[in-house]
Design a protein around this motif. Structure first.
Motif, mmCIF file in Angstrom:
data_model
loop_
_atom_site.group_PDB
_atom_site.id
_atom_site.type_symbol
_atom_site.label_atom_id
_atom_site.label_comp_id
_atom_site.label_asym_id
_atom_site.label_seq_id
_atom_site.Cartn_x
_atom_site.Cartn_y
_atom_site.Cartn_z
ATOM 1 N N UNK A 154 65.764 -4.662 56.230
ATOM 2 C CA UNK A 154 65.117 -5.602 57.149
ATOM 3 C C UNK A 154 66.012 -5.893 58.348
ATOM 4 N N UNK A 155 65.402 -6.482 59.385
ATOM 5 C CA UNK A 155 66.185 -6.967 60.526
ATOM 6 C C UNK A 155 66.616 -8.418 60.326
ATOM 7 N N UNK A 156 66.116 -9.046 59.241
ATOM 8 C CA UNK A 156 66.540 -10.415 58.917
ATOM 9 C C UNK A 156 65.872 -11.501 59.712
ATOM 10 N N UNK A 157 64.887 -11.144 60.543
ATOM 11 C CA UNK A 157 64.198 -12.140 61.366
ATOM 12 C C UNK A 157 62.940 -12.629 60.654
ATOM 13 N N UNK A 158 62.967 -13.871 60.210
ATOM 14 C CA UNK A 158 61.860 -14.461 59.461
ATOM 15 C C UNK A 158 61.031 -15.350 60.381
ATOM 16 N N UNK A 159 59.704 -15.234 60.268
ATOM 17 C CA UNK A 159 58.816 -16.026 61.130
ATOM 18 C C UNK A 159 58.174 -17.200 60.407
ATOM 19 N N UNK A 160 58.017 -17.123 59.089
ATOM 20 C CA UNK A 160 57.444 -18.226 58.319
ATOM 21 C C UNK A 160 58.217 -18.383 57.017
ATOM 22 N N UNK A 161 58.059 -19.553 56.388
ATOM 23 C CA UNK A 161 58.667 -19.779 55.079
ATOM 24 C C UNK A 161 59.980 -20.534 55.147
ATOM 25 N N UNK A 162 60.526 -20.816 53.971
ATOM 26 C CA UNK A 162 61.800 -21.527 53.857
ATOM 27 C C UNK A 162 62.941 -20.656 54.360
ATOM 28 N N UNK A 163 64.010 -21.303 54.788
ATOM 29 C CA UNK A 163 65.174 -20.578 55.286
ATOM 30 C C UNK A 163 65.815 -19.809 54.124
#
Length: 675
Positions: A154-163
């Motif tokens: 992954x690129x590690x960029x999260x758009x939704x959800x818990x940290x």
């Protein structure tokens, strides 16, 4: 074989021999060769029949080797395509699958993720959202009883959800970083917090969370636009140490309906990605001003007090008229206050009763109780021509609406004619009368809620003194005005519960999955799972109408809309075969949330790896990662022993043999005349 089975086995032999002996040898005077043959057939067939019933089994220990699981978790979101890493990811996955040493040591399970965890079917890189934290939690639950390290590509960029940075993973995680790891200067709107609804002509707050990535001091401009015009702007300064800002704006809602806004940050020098400099949001502006009418037979300070107190909430307006000068339509008001009733109110009282309108009655020294009692309002007062002062006693068991004791017992007494009050309808009492320090069970303020008509009666004039006393004790009118506001809100509300309720957002990012839910009840307001619901979506520009059925999911109806073009849409949700509909609208923006990132989030992935007991690698370090896994002795093959019971007989063949033997015996006996 168990001891019990062995006993049954020998018992079956003895029983078979005994039955056959009784049949062919017992009391037989002359034995022939055929009798011995028939004896054998019967003994064997009987034994086999009993053996079929006993069904003997033997216990067998089997061993099997269970390899550890390697969970290959691949980011299938659009950000991979945006970083132009599609070929690299596909090549990496192919190399992992072809690695014989990994396949020999591990059972490789393949998954993809975007918003949800999925078993790998194909890599499309079309997922609109990325939820790393939920994906890892779901995978941990799936492999909770296994040794199953996770390959996280992954690129590690999260758009939704818990940290996910603080996630506690049961399995070690080995992130393989995809995307550009170089850091570029960037300013972005990380988050916008805004209320979903606002009242017309009211101010509503907007909170913007802004971030900066860089080392130099930079200046930018934060602006909010409405229909192309700037409605808010503020200069923002960032530095390496001061890279986080929260901006609060208060905007005025001037037009009723769904209003769209956009927030922007001005581009800074050498900024590579400006997609994350803009965020769209919307506010539903509601025009629900409550109109209150006060009709009086006399001039009194209470009238001005009521107007001021009620209008302290800008969503309420008050008109005050003497009863003989009122010429307007009473249906234009949600609440009518009748002050000091007498026979001049006869016509108004008839209209209120006919229209089932809500009202508040305030009595006093000028009230004509003879006329009031004839109206049959649910109460009567046997009044005499003598006045009395009535103090207030708060009733803490009042349940009609939430109202705290604001010091009612300390307020000056109200004045009314003396007499006993008798109720003929169900009521709730908020305040009781206190006469010269004696607490009574006679009401001072009571409410009614019958057949969707709400009303209340205050037995006493002089309430203006209460507001003055409230200010003297607290240096504010707020407590008293809140009390009047609660009473007016209860009396002015005629809202009935809708049988069909629809839940949707007002604005969605481009190419996102639009989830709309509906809740439908029967006439008793119980959830009705028998209905068929349909949604009709209309594109406002092309006027194209598309219909979709709802699916029943638990205790609600759900529909997912995909592949809708950017633009404004209206929708109608209908209950088929029922005249029940709900309308709404939403907008799909051009904003692709997966394009908001300038580089891979190496920092968070590194923290996730360390916290879980894994290690971070880059896409060109597959050999190092493979070596790490192969040499790690905690990932070992488990040898499991299983005790299995195996049936000694095949019942189908045995049953066939039994039938043949019994049949043969019968035919032979028939042939020799023994039947």
């Amino acid at each position: 074989m168990q001891t019990t089975t062995i006993i049954y086995f020998f018992g079956a032999i003895l029983f078979s021999l005994g039955v056959s002996w009784l049949l062919y040898f017992y009391k037989s005077k002359e034995l022939k060769k055929i009798d011995y043959f028939l004896f054998s057939l019967r003994a064997i067939s009987t034994f086999l029949l009993l053996l079929l019933l006993i069904n003997p089994k033997i216990e067998k220990i089997e061993t099997e080797n269970e390899k550890p699981t390697l969970a290959l978790l691949i980011d299938n979101s659009k950000s991979i395509k945006y970083f132009k890493e599609v070929e690299n990811v596909e090549k990496l996955v192919s190399e992992i699958h072809k690695d014989n040493s990994l396949n020999k040591k591990f059972t490789i399970d393949n998954f993809t993720f975007g918003e949800h965890l999925k078993v790998l079917d194909s890599l499309t890189f079309l997922e609109n959202e990325t939820n790393i934290s939920k994906t890892i939690k779901d995978l941990n639950e799936l492999n909770k009883d296994k040794i199953a390290p996770i390959f996280l590509i992954t690129d590690g960029n999260q758009t939704i959800g818990e940290d996910y940075e603080y996630l506690n993973s049961k399995q070690p995680i080995y992130p393989i970083v995809i995307g550009d790891t170089a850091k570029y200067v960037d300013v972005k709107i990380t988050q916008l917090n805004v209320n979903k609804y606002s009242y017309i002509k009211n101010k509503f707050p907007v909170e913007a969370i802004l971030n900066y990535e860089g080392i130099k001091k930079v200046n930018t401009l934060f602006s909010i636009f409405y229909k192309g015009k700037v409605v808010f702007k503020k200069e923002i300064s960032f530095s390496a140490d001061n890279n986080f800002k929260t901006v609060n704006a208060n905007l005025t809602s001037t037009k009723e309906g769904l209003q769209y806004y956009s927030a922007t940050l001005r581009k800074i020098d050498n900024e590579k990605n400006i997609t994350n400099n803009k965020r769209n949001f919307s506010v539903e502006v509601i025009d629900e001003q409550t109109k209150v009418l006060i009709l009086s037979s006399i001039l009194h300070p209470d009238l001005g007090l009521l107007k001021k107190s009620i209008e302290s909430n800008k969503q309420r307006s008050v008109d005050v008229f003497l009863i003989n000068k009122f010429k307007k339509n009473i249906n234009d008001y949600q609440l009518v206050v009748l002050y000091q009733l007498n026979n001049k109110f006869n016509k108004i009282a008839s209209v209120l009763k006919q229209n089932n309108s809500n009202y508040l009655i305030i009595s006093g020294t000028n009230t004509d109780w003879s006329f009031t009692n004839k109206l049959k309002l649910g109460f009567r007062k046997n009044a005499i021509n003598q006045t009395e002062n009535y103090g207030a006693i708060y009733n803490d068991r009042f349940l009609t609406f939430l109202q705290e004791d604001i010091g009612f017992s300390n307020y000056p007494p109200l004045k009314d004619k003396f007499g006993e009050i008798i109720f003929s309808k169900k009521h709730e009492t908020l305040l009781y009368q206190n006469i010269n320090g004696v607490q009574t069970k006679q009401p001072l303020l009571s409410t009614f809620d019958i057949n969707n008509q709400k009303s209340a009666v205050l037995f006493g004039e002089g309430i203006w003194k209460w507001r003055s006393n409230s200010f003297l004790s607290s240096n504010s009118f707020e407590e008293f005005d809140k009390f009047i506001g609660s009473l007016v809100q209860f009396l002015a509300s005629n809202k009935k519960r809708d049988r069909l309720e629809v839940n949707s957002d007002n604005i969605y990012p481009a190419n996102s999955t639009i989830n709309i839910s509906a809740f439908y009840t029967d006439k008793n307001y119980q959830f009705d799972s028998r209905a068929s619901l349909e949604i009709a979506i209309t594109n406002k520009e092309s006027k194209v109408v598309t219909k979709f059925p709802f699916s029943l999911v638990n205790n609600s109806y759900q529909v997912e809309l995909e592949n809708l073009l950017s633009g404004e849409y209206s929708f109608r949700v209908s209950v088929l075969d029922q005249k029940i509909e709900k309308f709404g609208r939403f907008k799909i923006s051009n904003d692709h949330i997966e394009e908001h990132f300038t580089n891979a989030n190496v920092e968070k992935l590194h923290k996730l790896a360390i916290k879980s007991g894994g290690k971070l690698f880059y896409i060109n370090q597959l050999n190092d990662l493979t070596k790490e896994l192969l040499e790690n002795e905690t990932y070992y093959t488990i040898q499991k022993s299983k005790l299995k019971q195996q049936t000694l007989i095949d019942w189908k063949w045995l049953l066939f043999i039994i039938i043949i033997l019994f049949s043969s015996e019968w035919f032979i006996r028939k042939y020799y005349g023994k039947i």
